[in-house]
Design a protein around this motif. Structure first.
Motif, short mmCIF file in Angstrom:
data_model
loop_
_atom_site.label_atom_id
_atom_site.label_comp_id
_atom_site.label_asym_id
_atom_site.label_seq_id
_atom_site.Cartn_x
_atom_site.Cartn_y
_atom_site.Cartn_z
N GLN A 120 35.20 137.52 53.21
CA GLN A 120 34.57 137.20 54.51
C GLN A 120 34.96 135.79 54.94
O GLN A 120 35.59 135.02 54.20
CB GLN A 120 33.04 137.29 54.36
CG GLN A 120 32.47 136.33 53.38
CD GLN A 120 30.96 136.49 53.18
OE1 GLN A 120 30.43 135.92 52.25
NE2 GLN A 120 30.24 137.20 54.01
N ASP A 121 34.57 135.46 56.16
CA ASP A 121 34.79 134.12 56.69
C ASP A 121 34.11 133.09 55.77
O ASP A 121 32.96 133.32 55.33
CB ASP A 121 34.16 134.04 58.11
CG ASP A 121 34.42 132.71 58.79
OD1 ASP A 121 35.14 132.70 59.80
OD2 ASP A 121 33.92 131.69 58.29
N PRO A 122 34.76 131.98 55.47
CA PRO A 122 34.15 130.99 54.56
C PRO A 122 32.80 130.46 55.02
O PRO A 122 31.96 130.11 54.20
CB PRO A 122 35.17 129.86 54.49
CG PRO A 122 36.26 130.19 55.41
CD PRO A 122 36.11 131.58 55.87
N MET A 123 32.54 130.47 56.33
CA MET A 123 31.22 130.01 56.79
C MET A 123 30.13 131.01 56.40
O MET A 123 28.99 130.62 56.15
CB MET A 123 31.23 129.79 58.31
CG MET A 123 32.02 128.58 58.75
SD MET A 123 31.34 127.02 58.10
CE MET A 123 29.97 126.78 59.23
N ASP A 124 30.48 132.27 56.31
CA ASP A 124 29.50 133.28 55.86
C ASP A 124 29.20 133.10 54.38
O ASP A 124 28.06 133.16 53.94
CB ASP A 124 30.02 134.69 56.12
CG ASP A 124 30.32 134.92 57.60
OD1 ASP A 124 31.22 135.71 57.91
OD2 ASP A 124 29.68 134.24 58.44
N THR A 125 30.27 132.82 53.60
CA THR A 125 30.06 132.57 52.16
C THR A 125 29.24 131.31 51.95
O THR A 125 28.36 131.25 51.09
CB THR A 125 31.43 132.44 51.45
OG1 THR A 125 32.24 133.58 51.76
CG2 THR A 125 31.26 132.33 49.94
#
Ligand code: SDX
Length: 385
Positions: free
Chosen positions: A95-100
């Motif tokens: 997933q997008d790193p901001m979601d992680t």
């Protein structure tokens, strides 16, 4: 009230004051920015991210022994708990790193021994913990996305050096460490921007600091806010070569597409942070790669055209996100990590504003003007045509 009897709606809360604060002054007409009364130019030229964090959190510059003690706390808090590393390793490639990042911060709260302690002292400790750990979480996300594993933090390194060390698995050059420290200073705080406001809204219900900050991370992700630095670099790469710049911008403006990295709700002149980044980008040219040189040439030509076309007439000027991309490229930062690095910096602003707001807390509950029907007749399902 407007003629129709409808109230005047402030779209996006433009021009609405939501609180009084002593943390940050954004002077949008003069293009000046102050953290606790110190201008951003002074801090950019003389301070470090650790010292700026102390200033933003405690309201004054530290004495040497106070800064040493603060740095020691940040270093001691750097190691990540095993389960947080596992969450990152599981999610980072999907997933997008901001979601992680959002999930990792939520996981972090499981290690807080007394979530029910909402005292100021406990929240200061949480803030120091979050400032320290977000750098390692962001670095670990970047590493796991590129096939690497967790790198134990190095207590001999500064905050910026250690973020790059945990991201790349090797000690950074002095140039890269100094550039990143500057970027962390410039992104640390900016009054009631969308992600800080989102943090305040969540915290105003007396949810905990991790929940409030998770809300800030979610808001920062969007390309109209923190995601603009990545979007601006993607645009520069799409332009490809400097001679394509004007045609690309012309097409975008004709198509009413926004040029990422320009415009600001408050600054109606040059964003002082963008000016500092631009000057540093120009200064580092000679030893840089062809890519950085080309990106810089594109950025400068786009800047000139946008200022001529929309700056003086519409108040649309470069903002902090426009020149950030080529700077991050020069230190080898993967493009998808730009916004997470923004979050690793802005965490201190989110925490400081949340603790200040809790001193005089009131839950946010604005109004919405309802313009739909009322008292409709309920027609049973079988009789609906
Ligand atoms: C950050 O708030 C903060 O402090 C944020 C920040 C921080 O440190 O926290 O400074 C960090 O988020 C900086 C901004 C990064 N975002 C971008 O660069 C995205 C591109 N910029 C725009 O989306 C916009 O300028 C905003 C989101 C920054 C501001 O939005 P506003 O105040 O709601 O302005 P708007 O979208 O209503 O625009 C007003 C007019 C519109 O034209 P009309 O429809 O009235 O004809 O200006 C135009 C817009 O189309 N416009 C642009 C433009 N930005 C505004 N036109 C072309 N390119 C742009 N970038």
């Amino acid at each position: 009230m407007a003629e129709t009897g409808a109230p005047v709606i402030s779209h996006g809360l433009e021009g609405v004051y939501i609180a009084e604060s002593k943390i940050c002054k954004v002077d949008g007409s003069a293009g000046r920015l102050y953290y606790r009364g110190y201008s951003i130019d002074l801090l950019a030229n003389n301070s470090t991210y650790e010292e700026v964090c102390y200033l933003i959190l405690y309201g004054r510059l530290p004495k040497r022994r106070e800064l040493d003690a603060f740095r020691k706390k940040l270093i001691e808090a750097r190691p990540l708990p095993g389960m947080v590393i596992d969450v990152i390793d599981e999610f980072a490639r999907r997933q997008d790193p901001m979601d992680t990042l959002r999930s990792a911060v939520s996981a972090l709260s499981a290690y807080d021994n007394d979530m029910n302690d909402s005292s100021e002292a406990a929240n200061f400790d949480r803030s120091v913990n979050l400032v320290s750990k977000l750098a390692g979480i962001v670095a670990t996300i970047g590493r796991c996305r590129n096939g690497g594993g967790y790198v134990e933090p190095d207590g001999t390194l500064t905050h910026a050096e250690n973020l790059l060390y945990m991201l790349n698995g090797s000690r950074p050059s002095q140039k890269d460490a100094k550039l990143l420290d500057l970027m962390l200073i410039l992104h640390a705080e900016h009054s009631s921007n969308a992600s800080t406001f989102s943090t305040l809204v969540a915290g105003s219900t007396l949810a905990d600091l991790y929940s409030a900050v998770t809300s800030g991370i979610a808001a920062l992700k969007g390309p109209l806010h923190g995601g603009a630095d990545e979007a601006a670099l993607r645009m520069m790469r799409a332009i490809g070569s400097p001679d394509n710049t004007e045609r690309y911008i012309e097409d975008a403006l004709k198509g009413k597409r926004k040029i990422m990295g320009f415009g600001h709700r408050v600054y109606k002149t040059y964003d002082p942070r963008a000016m500092i980044i631009k000057q540093d980008l120009i200064a580092l040219q000679e030893n840089e790669s062809q890519e950085v040189k080309a990106l810089t040439a594109i950025a400068l030509r786009a800047e000139k055209m946008m200022i001529d076309r929309l700056g003086k007439t519409h108040g649309i000027w470069p903002n902090i996100d426009f020149f950030a991309g080529p700077i991050y490229v020069s230190m080898g930062m993967p493009i998808e990590m730009f916004t997470p690095v923004f979050a690793a910096s802005r965490i201190v602003g989110w925490c400081a504003h949340m603790m200040e707001y809790w001193q005089n807390n009131r839950i946010f509950r604005p109004l919405e003007y309802y313009s739909g029907p009322v008292d409709l007749e309920y027609v049973p399902l079988d009789r609906r045509k």
